[in-house]
Design a protein around this motif. Structure first.
Motif, mmCIF file in Angstrom:
data_model
loop_
_atom_site.group_PDB
_atom_site.id
_atom_site.type_symbol
_atom_site.label_atom_id
_atom_site.label_comp_id
_atom_site.label_asym_id
_atom_site.label_seq_id
_atom_site.Cartn_x
_atom_site.Cartn_y
_atom_site.Cartn_z
ATOM 1 N N ALA A 178 0.809 -1.213 0.000
ATOM 2 C CA ALA A 178 0.000 0.000 0.000
ATOM 3 C C ALA A 178 0.847 1.270 0.000
ATOM 4 C CB ALA A 178 -0.926 0.002 1.214
ATOM 5 N N ASN A 179 0.338 2.256 -0.656
ATOM 6 C CA ASN A 179 0.818 3.625 -0.533
ATOM 7 C C ASN A 179 0.005 4.256 0.601
ATOM 8 O OD1 ASN A 179 1.597 6.285 -0.846
ATOM 9 N ND2 ASN A 179 0.880 6.475 -2.962
ATOM 10 N N PRO A 180 0.631 4.597 1.750
ATOM 11 C CA PRO A 180 2.046 4.914 1.921
ATOM 12 C C PRO A 180 2.879 3.878 2.664
ATOM 13 C CG PRO A 180 0.828 5.911 3.705
ATOM 14 C CD PRO A 180 -0.188 5.164 2.879
ATOM 15 N N THR A 181 2.307 2.844 3.241
ATOM 16 C CA THR A 181 3.046 2.034 4.206
ATOM 17 C C THR A 181 3.904 0.943 3.577
ATOM 18 O OG1 THR A 181 1.253 0.433 4.473
ATOM 19 C CG2 THR A 181 1.233 2.379 5.928
ATOM 20 N N GLY A 324 14.529 3.419 18.760
ATOM 21 C CA GLY A 324 13.220 4.048 18.926
ATOM 22 C C GLY A 324 12.525 4.359 17.624
ATOM 23 N N VAL A 325 13.239 4.226 16.506
ATOM 24 C CA VAL A 325 12.653 4.437 15.183
ATOM 25 C C VAL A 325 12.363 3.069 14.569
ATOM 26 C CG1 VAL A 325 12.986 5.415 12.884
ATOM 27 C CG2 VAL A 325 13.915 6.596 14.883
ATOM 28 N N THR A 326 11.172 2.886 14.024
ATOM 29 C CA THR A 326 10.803 1.623 13.387
ATOM 30 C C THR A 326 10.342 1.882 11.962
ATOM 31 O OG1 THR A 326 8.523 1.743 14.195
ATOM 32 C CG2 THR A 326 10.130 0.593 15.589
ATOM 33 N N TRP A 327 10.306 0.819 11.143
ATOM 34 C CA TRP A 327 9.890 0.968 9.753
ATOM 35 C C TRP A 327 9.350 -0.349 9.228
ATOM 36 C CZ3 TRP A 327 14.786 1.728 11.685
ATOM 37 C CH2 TRP A 327 15.722 0.714 11.448
ATOM 38 N N THR A 328 8.562 -0.251 8.162
ATOM 39 C CA THR A 328 7.998 -1.442 7.534
ATOM 40 C C THR A 328 9.044 -2.104 6.647
ATOM 41 O OG1 THR A 328 7.115 -0.106 5.706
ATOM 42 C CG2 THR A 328 5.644 -0.523 7.568
ATOM 43 N N LYS A 329 8.810 -3.365 6.338
ATOM 44 C CA LYS A 329 9.703 -4.130 5.464
ATOM 45 C C LYS A 329 8.857 -4.721 4.338
ATOM 46 C CE LYS A 329 12.966 -5.099 9.192
ATOM 47 N NZ LYS A 329 12.329 -4.141 10.122
ATOM 48 N N PRO A 330 8.569 -3.909 3.333
ATOM 49 C CA PRO A 330 7.612 -4.310 2.290
ATOM 50 C C PRO A 330 8.152 -5.416 1.380
ATOM 51 C CG PRO A 330 8.661 -2.238 1.712
ATOM 52 C CD PRO A 330 9.084 -2.551 3.110
ATOM 53 N N GLU A 331 7.243 -6.249 0.907
ATOM 54 C CA GLU A 331 7.590 -7.304 -0.049
ATOM 55 C C GLU A 331 7.515 -6.803 -1.486
ATOM 56 O OE1 GLU A 331 4.791 -10.371 1.070
ATOM 57 O OE2 GLU A 331 6.364 -11.421 2.192
ATOM 58 N N GLY A 332 7.126 -5.549 -1.680
ATOM 59 C CA GLY A 332 7.018 -4.998 -3.027
ATOM 60 C C GLY A 332 6.677 -3.521 -2.969
ATOM 61 N N GLY A 333 6.252 -2.972 -4.100
ATOM 62 C CA GLY A 333 5.840 -1.579 -4.154
ATOM 63 C C GLY A 333 6.998 -0.610 -4.232
ATOM 64 N N PHE A 335 7.477 1.924 -1.361
ATOM 65 C CA PHE A 335 7.507 2.743 -0.154
ATOM 66 C C PHE A 335 7.935 1.981 1.090
ATOM 67 C CE2 PHE A 335 3.991 4.125 -2.926
ATOM 68 C CZ PHE A 335 4.506 5.347 -3.312
ATOM 69 N N ILE A 336 8.566 2.734 1.991
ATOM 70 C CA ILE A 336 8.849 2.286 3.346
ATOM 71 C C ILE A 336 8.271 3.329 4.294
ATOM 72 C CG2 ILE A 336 10.669 1.841 5.045
ATOM 73 C CD1 ILE A 336 12.392 0.785 2.710
ATOM 74 N N TRP A 337 7.572 2.871 5.311
ATOM 75 C CA TRP A 337 6.875 3.728 6.258
ATOM 76 C C TRP A 337 7.664 3.752 7.559
ATOM 77 C CZ3 TRP A 337 3.164 7.195 5.974
ATOM 78 C CH2 TRP A 337 2.359 7.508 7.068
ATOM 79 N N VAL A 338 8.024 4.940 7.997
ATOM 80 C CA VAL A 338 8.870 5.108 9.171
ATOM 81 C C VAL A 338 8.053 5.717 10.302
ATOM 82 C CG1 VAL A 338 10.927 6.254 10.099
ATOM 83 C CG2 VAL A 338 10.926 5.387 7.745
ATOM 84 N N LEU A 377 6.438 9.123 8.680
ATOM 85 C CA LEU A 377 6.849 9.683 7.397
ATOM 86 C C LEU A 377 6.973 8.569 6.368
ATOM 87 C CD1 LEU A 377 10.249 9.176 6.993
ATOM 88 C CD2 LEU A 377 10.204 10.717 8.946
ATOM 89 N N ARG A 378 6.851 8.954 5.095
ATOM 90 C CA ARG A 378 6.949 8.002 3.993
ATOM 91 C C ARG A 378 8.227 8.240 3.204
ATOM 92 N NH1 ARG A 378 3.415 8.319 -1.423
ATOM 93 N NH2 ARG A 378 5.194 9.638 -1.942
ATOM 94 N N LEU A 379 8.946 7.164 2.939
ATOM 95 C CA LEU A 379 10.136 7.209 2.103
ATOM 96 C C LEU A 379 9.882 6.395 0.842
ATOM 97 C CD1 LEU A 379 12.877 6.449 4.798
ATOM 98 C CD2 LEU A 379 12.180 8.705 3.958
#
Length: 408
Positions: A178-181, A324-333, A335-338, A377-379
């Motif tokens: 998904a955009n943004p995560t 203290g900072v976390t982020w998603t680990k996407p299988e595609g797409g 974006f990475i969500w922080v 935030l979205r990267l």
């Protein structure tokens, strides 16, 4: 002076500038490393294939049809090819179930117009695609949080919608990357959304803009495929699948599609006739030619490039971001969500980042219908090479580390 605000429709007050579109202007600044725009890399466009396709159109007997008015449903050979693609995803569909739009964004606008009366409720994920909120906002809805992993009852949703002055009309979600995560809804979550929609008797809008961009893991059937498996026929379904060529072939041609039950398609055709008559015929013809000759090859090419960039960004985040900072680990797409520590503000961080670190990103608040998400935030990694990713995340990590230390 004419007071324009006094004669604009009330819905115009809900039209807001896109933070992302404004941030895209930073792409022209050579001193800025941008992770802001969720756009495909133009270096990966199939330029030669499109050059040949347009040359064939202009040099052949179909040029008159390419430059003429056409039917609102869309170019039939393209719709036939898409029906084949849908079948490969477990969605048996005929050309009468396929409708061509001017990008998937137009599809979202049409669906907002089709379903939403003022004060009706749209169920959306928290966060969700900013462009969907912009499309729906014009029709003055209320929003409620759709959580595919949650256990909120249909009655609770219906009661909240009634208190807001309307009823629930649809659930909107992007199930793949998904955009943004960058996150994907698992099969169980998709089944739960289907069950919720059945209980509430609402539509499901499945935004599949990134469905083709899977780099790891096993593919999960689209929600529409799962519903067809239950009901046996696409014309008995409530799920509306929105696809796009923007992330795979070329966004500038503005060609997307909707696959849905025929009663929905017929209404959308009427909207198209009233809005812009039809999408660009010559662009549809070019897309059809390029897709028929090399869609899978093109997808494989962008998979290789984007997978490497995603891995580079995940590695850089691991290396440079403070505790203290976390982020998603996407299988595609794309974006990475922080998620930053509580109390952080992504918008304030962006302002400082542009001035000092020279790194751009999208603050997360824009993706929340209720204006929350300040510390997110979205990267985007789609348009950055490995060197830019490593340097940009290093700078951003240093800035975040300083902000966290200052707040402690």
């Amino acid at each position: 002076m004419l007071d324009w605000e006094s004669i604009f429709a009330t819905r115009s007050s809900r039209m807001k500038a896109s933070e992302i579109r404004e941030l895209l202007k930073l792409l022209d600044r050579p001193d800025i490393i941008s992770f802001a725009g969720g756009i495909p890399d133009p270096e990966l466009f199939p330029n030669d294939a499109f050059r040949e396709a347009y040359a064939e159109i202009f040099g052949g007997p179909s040029v008159g049809a390419a430059l003429q008015y056409s039917i609102s449903e869309g170019y039939r050979p393209l719709r036939e090819w898409l029906a084949g693609q849908m079948a490969a995803l477990g969605i048996p569909a005929s050309v009468d179930n396929i409708f061509i739009t001017s990008g998937s964004q137009q599809g979202l606008d049409y669906l907002g117009k089709l379903f939403l009366s003022p004060k009706d409720t749209a169920l959306v994920t928290w966060p969700t695609y900013l462009g969907a909120l912009q499309a729906f906002n014009a029709y003055e809805p209320s929003y409620d949080q759709l959580n595919p992993a949650g256990n909120r009852t249909p009655a609770a949703y219906a009661q909240a919608a009634a208190e807001a002055g309307g009823r629930v009309k649809f659930a909107y979600l992007s199930a793949d990357f998904a955009n943004p995560t960058g996150e994907t809804v698992g099969r169980a979550g998709r089944e739960r959304v289907l069950e919720l929609a059945e209980e509430l008797d609402i539509a499901i809008i499945e935004d599949a803009a990134y469905q083709s961009l899977r780099y790891d893991g096993e593919a999960i059937p689209p929600i529409l495929a799962l519903e067809i498996a239950r009901k046996g026929d696409i014309n008995s379904t409530r799920t509306i699948y929105c696809g796009s060529f923007s992330k795979t072939l070329a966004p500038g041609l503005r060609v997307g599609w909707i696959c849905a039950a025929e009663p929905v398609i017929r209404k959308l055709v009427l909207m198209k006739q009233a809005a812009d008559l039809h999408s660009s015929t010559i662009n549809q013809m070019a897309i059809a030619t390029v897709a028929e000759r090399g869609f899978e090859e093109q997808v494989a090419k962008i998979h290789k490039a984007y997978r490497q960039r995603r891995d580079a960004m995940l590695s850089a985040l691991e290396k440079y971001m403070p505790a203290g900072v976390t982020w998603t680990k996407p299988e595609g797409g794309m974006f990475i969500w922080v998620t930053l520590p509580k109390g952080s503000d992504g918008a304030e961080l962006l302002a400082k980042s542009i001035q000092t670190a020279k790194v751009a990103f999208v603050p997360g608040r824009a993706f929340f219908a209720d204006g929350s998400g300040e510390n997110t935030l979205r990267l985007s990694f789609s348009c950055a090479n490995d060197r830019m990713i490593d340097e940009g995340i290093r700078r951003l990590g240093d800035l975040v580390r300083g902000e966290v230390a200052q707040a402690a």
